[in-house]
Design a protein around this motif. Sequence first.
Motif, mmCIF file in Angstrom:
data_model
loop_
_atom_site.group_PDB
_atom_site.id
_atom_site.type_symbol
_atom_site.label_atom_id
_atom_site.label_comp_id
_atom_site.label_asym_id
_atom_site.label_seq_id
_atom_site.Cartn_x
_atom_site.Cartn_y
_atom_site.Cartn_z
ATOM 1 N N GLY A 144 0.838 -1.204 0.000
ATOM 2 C CA GLY A 144 0.000 0.000 0.000
ATOM 3 C C GLY A 144 0.864 1.242 0.000
ATOM 4 N N SER A 145 0.243 2.385 -0.235
ATOM 5 C CA SER A 145 1.048 3.610 -0.322
ATOM 6 C C SER A 145 0.392 4.803 0.376
ATOM 7 N N THR A 167 5.026 -0.291 -2.196
ATOM 8 C CA THR A 167 3.976 0.603 -2.723
ATOM 9 C C THR A 167 3.468 0.167 -4.096
ATOM 10 N N GLN A 168 3.979 -0.934 -4.620
ATOM 11 C CA GLN A 168 3.543 -1.458 -5.936
ATOM 12 C C GLN A 168 3.702 -0.398 -7.027
ATOM 13 N N THR A 191 9.456 1.042 -3.290
ATOM 14 C CA THR A 191 8.461 1.343 -4.331
ATOM 15 C C THR A 191 8.360 0.242 -5.395
ATOM 16 N N HIS A 192 9.150 -0.821 -5.242
ATOM 17 C CA HIS A 192 9.063 -1.909 -6.234
ATOM 18 C C HIS A 192 7.709 -2.602 -6.186
ATOM 19 N N LYS A 193 7.403 -3.287 -7.265
ATOM 20 C CA LYS A 193 6.128 -3.997 -7.354
ATOM 21 C C LYS A 193 6.342 -5.487 -7.080
ATOM 22 N N ILE A 194 5.530 -6.014 -6.167
ATOM 23 C CA ILE A 194 5.560 -7.471 -5.953
ATOM 24 C C ILE A 194 4.736 -8.098 -7.065
ATOM 25 N N LYS A 195 5.329 -9.034 -7.785
ATOM 26 C CA LYS A 195 4.637 -9.646 -8.944
ATOM 27 C C LYS A 195 4.008 -10.979 -8.539
ATOM 28 N N GLY A 218 4.810 -12.999 5.676
ATOM 29 C CA GLY A 218 3.452 -12.448 5.714
ATOM 30 C C GLY A 218 3.310 -11.257 4.789
ATOM 31 N N VAL A 219 2.200 -11.205 4.049
ATOM 32 C CA VAL A 219 1.932 -10.088 3.137
ATOM 33 C C VAL A 219 0.575 -9.508 3.524
ATOM 34 N N PHE A 220 0.582 -8.289 4.033
ATOM 35 C CA PHE A 220 -0.673 -7.648 4.457
ATOM 36 C C PHE A 220 -1.086 -6.612 3.412
ATOM 37 N N VAL A 221 -2.236 -6.838 2.797
ATOM 38 C CA VAL A 221 -2.701 -5.934 1.739
ATOM 39 C C VAL A 221 -3.479 -4.786 2.383
ATOM 40 N N ALA A 222 -3.014 -3.562 2.152
ATOM 41 C CA ALA A 222 -3.682 -2.376 2.729
ATOM 42 C C ALA A 222 -3.638 -1.260 1.696
ATOM 43 N N LEU A 223 -4.243 -1.551 0.561
ATOM 44 C CA LEU A 223 -4.218 -0.573 -0.538
ATOM 45 C C LEU A 223 -5.281 0.495 -0.367
ATOM 46 N N GLY A 224 -5.017 1.651 -0.926
ATOM 47 C CA GLY A 224 -5.997 2.742 -0.858
ATOM 48 C C GLY A 224 -6.236 3.159 0.570
#
Length: 297
Positions: A144-145, A167-168, A191-195, A218-224
């Motif tokens: 997330g960013s 930050t994808q 700022t790299h993107k996880i693919k 662990g990957v925690f998704v917290a976009l937007g």
Amino acid sequence: MYDLIILGRGPAGLTAAVYAGRAGLKTLVLGKEPLVWKSEKIENYLGFPEGISGQELLEKGREQAEKYGAEFVDELAISVLKAENFTVKTSSKEFESKAIIISTGVSFKLSGIDNEADFVGQGVSYCVTCDGFFFRKKKVCVVGSEDYAANEALELHEISQDVTIFTQSNEPNFSEEMKKKLDAHSITVDTHKIKLLKGNPLVSHIILETGEEIEMNGVFVALGTASSVDFSRTLGVVTEGNFIKVDGLCKTGVEGVFAAGDCTQGPRQIAKAVGQGAVAALSTIEFVKGSVSVDWH
Ligand SMILES: Cc1cc2nc3c(=O)[nH]c(=O)nc-3n(C[C@H](O)[C@H](O)[C@H](O)COP(=O)(O)OP(=O)(O)OC[C@H]3O[C@@H](n4cnc5c(N)ncnc54)[C@H](O)[C@@H]3O)c2cc1C
């Protein structure tokens, strides 16, 4: 201490604020301009046969809510926790209330990681408060960013000291306050993107678009920004897909938590949002005061 905090100032939140304010509840409304603000003409909302712009409708709604005492803070909530009362955090402030109405509209967030769905519950999570515990002292990252991601990373840092924010490829958009906190906790922002994710069955590595492979548990998704679904997870509210499940009185099943508008199931229409905003407020008034002034059941 507020009686009620309303998350969202779209048609649902504003209507709830009018009802709650008129009933004498000390009410705070959080949120920013909803998308419908940009609509030039709304033609199917009762009382405006010539149509009305989104901006005008929302400005009039806010004015009406303020007239009855509702307070507004033009910030988004980044977390809502329930103990004896509710604690709602924005990036700069913290508020308490006896009840909450969630009216944050719809939100769809995709992490952009190709095989995210394969690892949900196996290292991919959407809620630090719910799942952070399982990653004690492990390598974790937040995707997330915005301030919401920063807040999740700070919460994770209390559990694991090895936290990175990815930050994808988006430019980080953290408030000054959050930036300082991230620096103070030495949380790296990449700022790299996880693919892709790798592991069997649990996530063990992330693979960046550059091809670099990094060990990660662990990957925690917290976009937007934090959405109704995120708040539901931490509050224990039942959701179906991206929507909050409510009964006919806009109750979520969790005491003191009500929901209205697009974040619940059903048509995404102003009339429905306004109707549910009124119902959610009446349910809240009954919850806070023990009664409502009209016989509405
Ligand atoms: C361009 C456009 C045109 C439309 N035209 C029509 C039309 O003609 N007729 C019609 O009936 N419907 C129309 N709609 C649909 C209608 O706008 C929605 O159904 C309605 O706005 C839903 O109201 P709501 O209050 O549930 O949510 P929204 O209006 O989406 O408001 C959500 C609120 O929640 C806030 N929020 C989000 N996250 C957080 C957070 N973390 N903390 C605090 N607050 C948060 C937002 O900032 C916002 O204030 C249109 C929608 C759009 C986008």
